[in-house]
Design an enzyme around this catalytic site. Structure first.
Site, mmCIF file in Angstrom:
data_model
loop_
_atom_site.group_PDB
_atom_site.id
_atom_site.type_symbol
_atom_site.label_atom_id
_atom_site.label_comp_id
_atom_site.label_asym_id
_atom_site.label_seq_id
_atom_site.Cartn_x
_atom_site.Cartn_y
_atom_site.Cartn_z
ATOM 1 N N ARG A 92 -1.661 4.863 13.088
ATOM 2 C CA ARG A 92 -0.633 4.325 14.180
ATOM 3 C C ARG A 92 -1.168 4.133 15.397
ATOM 4 O O ARG A 92 -1.661 5.226 15.998
ATOM 5 C CB ARG A 92 0.671 4.951 14.033
ATOM 6 C CG ARG A 92 1.235 5.216 12.769
ATOM 7 C CD ARG A 92 2.326 4.199 12.345
ATOM 8 N NE ARG A 92 2.741 4.390 10.924
ATOM 9 C CZ ARG A 92 3.659 5.100 10.611
ATOM 10 N NH1 ARG A 92 4.125 5.782 11.394
ATOM 11 N NH2 ARG A 92 4.028 5.139 9.162
ATOM 12 N N ARG A 99 0.728 -1.234 0.075
ATOM 13 C CA ARG A 99 -0.009 -0.077 0.127
ATOM 14 C C ARG A 99 0.926 1.321 -0.046
ATOM 15 O O ARG A 99 1.919 1.314 0.229
ATOM 16 C CB ARG A 99 -0.897 0.099 1.287
ATOM 17 C CG ARG A 99 -2.146 -0.840 1.024
ATOM 18 C CD ARG A 99 -2.993 -0.939 2.470
ATOM 19 N NE ARG A 99 -3.543 0.390 2.397
ATOM 20 C CZ ARG A 99 -3.396 1.391 3.474
ATOM 21 N NH1 ARG A 99 -2.794 0.709 4.628
ATOM 22 N NH2 ARG A 99 -3.885 2.442 3.553
ATOM 23 N N LYS A 157 3.414 -6.996 12.201
ATOM 24 C CA LYS A 157 2.846 -7.068 10.925
ATOM 25 C C LYS A 157 2.775 -8.483 10.379
ATOM 26 O O LYS A 157 3.897 -8.946 10.230
ATOM 27 C CB LYS A 157 2.756 -5.930 10.029
ATOM 28 C CG LYS A 157 2.260 -6.165 8.660
ATOM 29 C CD LYS A 157 1.983 -4.823 7.895
ATOM 30 C CE LYS A 157 1.497 -5.139 6.517
ATOM 31 N NZ LYS A 157 1.265 -3.686 6.024
HETATM 32 C C1 BTN Z 1 0.467 -3.622 2.257
HETATM 33 O O1 BTN Z 1 1.202 -2.920 2.034
HETATM 34 O O2 BTN Z 1 0.075 -4.047 3.426
HETATM 35 C C2 BTN Z 1 -0.301 -4.763 1.335
HETATM 36 C C3 BTN Z 1 0.699 -5.851 0.588
HETATM 37 C C4 BTN Z 1 0.093 -6.508 -0.272
HETATM 38 C C5 BTN Z 1 1.080 -7.662 -0.893
HETATM 39 C C6 BTN Z 1 0.545 -8.556 -1.924
HETATM 40 S S1 BTN Z 1 1.564 -9.703 -2.105
HETATM 41 C C7 BTN Z 1 0.690 -10.459 -3.617
HETATM 42 C C8 BTN Z 1 0.067 -9.176 -4.318
HETATM 43 N N1 BTN Z 1 1.033 -8.719 -5.264
HETATM 44 C C9 BTN Z 1 1.677 -7.541 -4.866
HETATM 45 O O3 BTN Z 1 2.645 -7.112 -5.498
HETATM 46 N N2 BTN Z 1 1.116 -7.050 -3.794
HETATM 47 C C10 BTN Z 1 0.069 -7.970 -3.241
#
Ligand code: BTN
Length: 324
Positions: A321, A122, A186
């Site tokens: 946060r 994100r 996390k």
């Molecule tokens: C976050 O930032 O918390 C979201 C992370 C999401 C990661 C997943 S892994 C599978 C899919 N492909 C990606 O490039 N991102 C999501």
């Protein structure tokens, strides 16, 4: 065999956790012993814990069970009431979200990859994707999502947390909007991308990433991470069973949106809310607000209480946060 196929074949041979001599691996793969050594060095560089002893050979200390579309489909049979998306597993991709965005499958499709070279998180962050973690994306089409993808993204977090708890990972919670948490560390996250009109026909790609173990500290600047191994209290979960549970969770979230979104949030959000009642700060577009986390509204918006006032945050670009 391509280079990544050779690495996968090498991992498959080492996947029994036993020690293998360089000569035996070289002969099984049809390459030289020096090539085996180079390949092992590369795999060690990408996070595989492979022990190499000059006279004894190689042993993968913590082999993980490979993902397989057939095994995920088998595990899905225990979940009832849906038609399942097509399931695909790739060895390595840049990002499962990127692949499904470009492939634009016409029906519901879930793609997992063992590794991602450019996983996306994100707010433009990189998602570290070392081997062992679960990285998957679901492509799904909606007739409309009148209130945008934020509610869907929150529901995906909620359903994923409930699914992991159901498999035995007690204590998984969700930090709004959709960080999967174990305590203050996390475990995983969700990234939703949408094409088309939110108020009309649109397609979303929902990416979910779950760590296998805590990431090295320098990989994630300001946050503690944890992984599946810890979440299941040291018992190694069956990765294909976890993958199937996540497919079921994401499909459930999609089927509930938009009509049953508020009902699902009202029923279960408070049971997974990692922030409820905690002092927090909310960061949005360079602004910072402090208050107490007060759950979500019927669309999944974050409620921040400050005395008698409640402020709502809906944007996907908001970061919350917990304060000490
Ligand atoms: C976050 O930032 O918390 C979201 C992370 C999401 C990661 C997943 S892994 C599978 C899919 N492909 C990606 O490039 N991102 C999501």
């Amino acid at each position: 065999m391509s280079s990544s196929e050779k690495s996968d074949a090498l991992l498959a041979l080492l996947g029994d956790g036993a020690r293998h001599s360089g000569a035996a691996l070289a002969s099984a793969l049809g390459i030289s012993r020096a090539a085996v050594w180079k390949r092992v060095e590369r795999l060690r560089g990408s996070g595989h814990d492979i022990d190499a002893r000059p006279s004894l050979g190689y042993r993968w200390n913590s082999p993980v069970e490979p993902l397989s579309a057939a095994a995920i489909q088998r595990h899905l049979r225990r979940y009832k009431g849906h038609e399942w998306p097509e399931i695909h597993v790739d060895a390595a991709v840049d990002s499962t979200n990127r692949v499904l965005r470009d492939r634009a499958p016409s029906g519901p499709t879930m793609l997992f990859a063992e590794r991602q070279s450019a996983g996306r998180g994100r707010m433009g962050r990189v998602w570290q994707s070392p081997p062992g973690g679960l990285y998957g994306s679901l492509s799904w089409s909606f007739h409309d999502l009148p209130r945008g993808p934020v509610g869907l993204s929150i529901l995906c977090g909620l359903e994923a947390a409930l699914a992991l708890r159901h498999l035995g990972a007690a204590g998984i919670a969700v930090k709004w909007p959709n960080d999967l948490m174990l305590g203050d560390a996390k475990l995983g996250g969700i990234l939703i991308e949408l094409w088309g009109e939110a108020a009309g026909p649109c397609r979303v790609v929902i990416g979910i990433g779950i760590n296998w173990s805590a990431l090295p500290e320098d990989a994630v600047a300001d946050r503690r991470t944890t992984g599946l191994a810890q979440a299941f209290r040291g018992e190694r979960p069956d990765r294909n069973a976890v993958a199937a549970a996540l497919v079921d969770a994401l499909v459930k979230a999609c089927r509930a949106c938009p009509d049953r979104l508020s009902e699902r949030l009202a029923a279960d959000w408070s049971s997974v809310d990692a922030l409820a009642g905690r002092p927090v700060k909310v960061l949005v577009a360079g602004r910072e607000r402090q208050g107490v986390a007060a759950g979500v509204d019927e669309d999944g918006g974050f409620r921040l209480r400050d005395g008698a006032d409640v402020e709502l945050f809906h944007s996907g670009e908001v970061s919350v946060r917990a304060l000490p």
